[in-house]
Design a protein around this motif. Structure first.
Motif, short mmCIF file in Angstrom:
data_model
loop_
_atom_site.label_atom_id
_atom_site.label_comp_id
_atom_site.label_asym_id
_atom_site.label_seq_id
_atom_site.Cartn_x
_atom_site.Cartn_y
_atom_site.Cartn_z
N SER A 101 55.17 34.02 25.47
CA SER A 101 55.35 35.46 25.48
C SER A 101 56.39 35.83 24.45
N ALA A 102 56.31 37.07 24.00
CA ALA A 102 57.34 37.55 23.07
C ALA A 102 58.65 37.84 23.78
N ILE A 103 58.56 38.03 25.11
CA ILE A 103 59.70 38.49 25.90
C ILE A 103 60.35 37.33 26.63
N ALA A 104 61.65 37.21 26.47
CA ALA A 104 62.40 36.17 27.16
C ALA A 104 62.78 36.65 28.56
N THR A 105 62.86 35.72 29.48
CA THR A 105 63.30 36.03 30.83
C THR A 105 64.38 35.05 31.26
N LEU A 106 64.98 35.32 32.41
CA LEU A 106 66.03 34.46 32.94
C LEU A 106 65.50 33.49 33.99
N ASN A 107 64.22 33.59 34.29
CA ASN A 107 63.63 32.82 35.39
C ASN A 107 62.99 31.55 34.85
N ARG A 108 63.44 30.42 35.31
CA ARG A 108 62.93 29.15 34.78
C ARG A 108 61.44 29.00 35.05
N TYR A 109 60.92 29.62 36.08
CA TYR A 109 59.51 29.48 36.42
C TYR A 109 58.61 30.27 35.48
N ASP A 110 59.18 31.07 34.63
CA ASP A 110 58.40 31.82 33.65
C ASP A 110 58.14 31.01 32.39
N TYR A 111 58.77 29.85 32.25
CA TYR A 111 58.66 29.05 31.04
C TYR A 111 57.60 27.97 31.18
N ASP A 112 56.87 27.77 30.10
CA ASP A 112 55.67 26.93 30.15
C ASP A 112 55.89 25.51 29.64
N TYR A 113 56.83 25.33 28.76
CA TYR A 113 57.06 24.01 28.16
C TYR A 113 58.55 23.69 28.21
N TRP A 114 58.83 22.40 28.41
CA TRP A 114 60.21 21.95 28.54
C TRP A 114 60.46 20.71 27.70
N GLY A 115 61.69 20.61 27.18
CA GLY A 115 62.11 19.40 26.53
C GLY A 115 62.61 18.38 27.54
N GLN A 116 63.04 17.25 27.02
CA GLN A 116 63.47 16.16 27.89
C GLN A 116 64.94 16.29 28.31
N GLY A 117 65.67 17.16 27.65
CA GLY A 117 67.07 17.40 27.97
C GLY A 117 68.03 16.60 27.13
N THR A 118 69.23 17.13 27.00
CA THR A 118 70.31 16.43 26.30
C THR A 118 71.60 16.59 27.11
N GLN A 119 72.33 15.50 27.25
CA GLN A 119 73.51 15.49 28.10
C GLN A 119 74.71 16.09 27.36
N VAL A 120 75.39 17.00 28.04
CA VAL A 120 76.65 17.55 27.55
C VAL A 120 77.72 17.22 28.58
N THR A 121 78.76 16.55 28.15
CA THR A 121 79.86 16.19 29.04
C THR A 121 81.16 16.73 28.46
N VAL A 122 81.86 17.52 29.26
CA VAL A 122 83.12 18.11 28.82
C VAL A 122 84.24 17.51 29.66
N SER A 123 85.15 16.84 29.01
CA SER A 123 86.26 16.19 29.72
C SER A 123 87.47 17.13 29.77
N SER A 124 88.22 16.99 30.86
CA SER A 124 89.40 17.88 31.03
C SER A 124 90.66 17.25 30.43
#
Length: 124
Positions: A101-124
């Motif tokens: 769709s041309a329109i973005a939404t905030l709902n994850r269930y509206d998205y059709d394709y997903w990547g495999q993910g990338t880890q972000v770790t922030v240390s204190s």
């Protein structure tokens, strides 16, 4: 069909910055709204940011507003997430998603394709 590959994650100290990239396959990337979501251990996947197909509309979760910036380059089939002033609570696996769709939404269930993910770790 769209295939998404995220990159740019890593380990960073609090206050630091990272830029995530999501490269998409296919010739119709510009017709997809794109989103970034994240999932911390033991938590549900949550919305982070989204951008319309043209890039004219962007959306952010309150927790990242003012610190993260989403952008896209349709000529390169790539969407970016610039993350500044990172906090330990930003630690999660970050996923890129595409919506037919041309329109973005905030709902994850509206998205059709997903990547495999990338880890972000922030240390204190």
């Amino acid at each position: 069909q769209v295939q998404l590959v995220e990159s740019g994650g890593g380990l960073v100290q609090a206050g630091g910055s990272l830029r995530l990239s999501c490269a998409a396959s296919g010739r119709t990337f510009s017709r997809y709204a794109m989103g970034w979501f994240r999932q911390a251990p033991g938590k549900e996947r949550e919305f982070v940011s989204a951008i319309s197909w043209s890039g004219s509309s962007t959306y952010y979760a309150n927790s990242v507003k003012g610190r993260f910036t989403i952008s896209r380059d349709n000529a390169k089939n790539t969407v970016y997430l610039q993350m500044n002033s990172l906090k330990p609570e930003d630690t999660a696996v970050y996923y890129c998603a595409a919506r037919r769709s041309a329109i973005a939404t905030l709902n994850r269930y509206d998205y059709d394709y997903w990547g495999q993910g990338t880890q972000v770790t922030v240390s204190s």
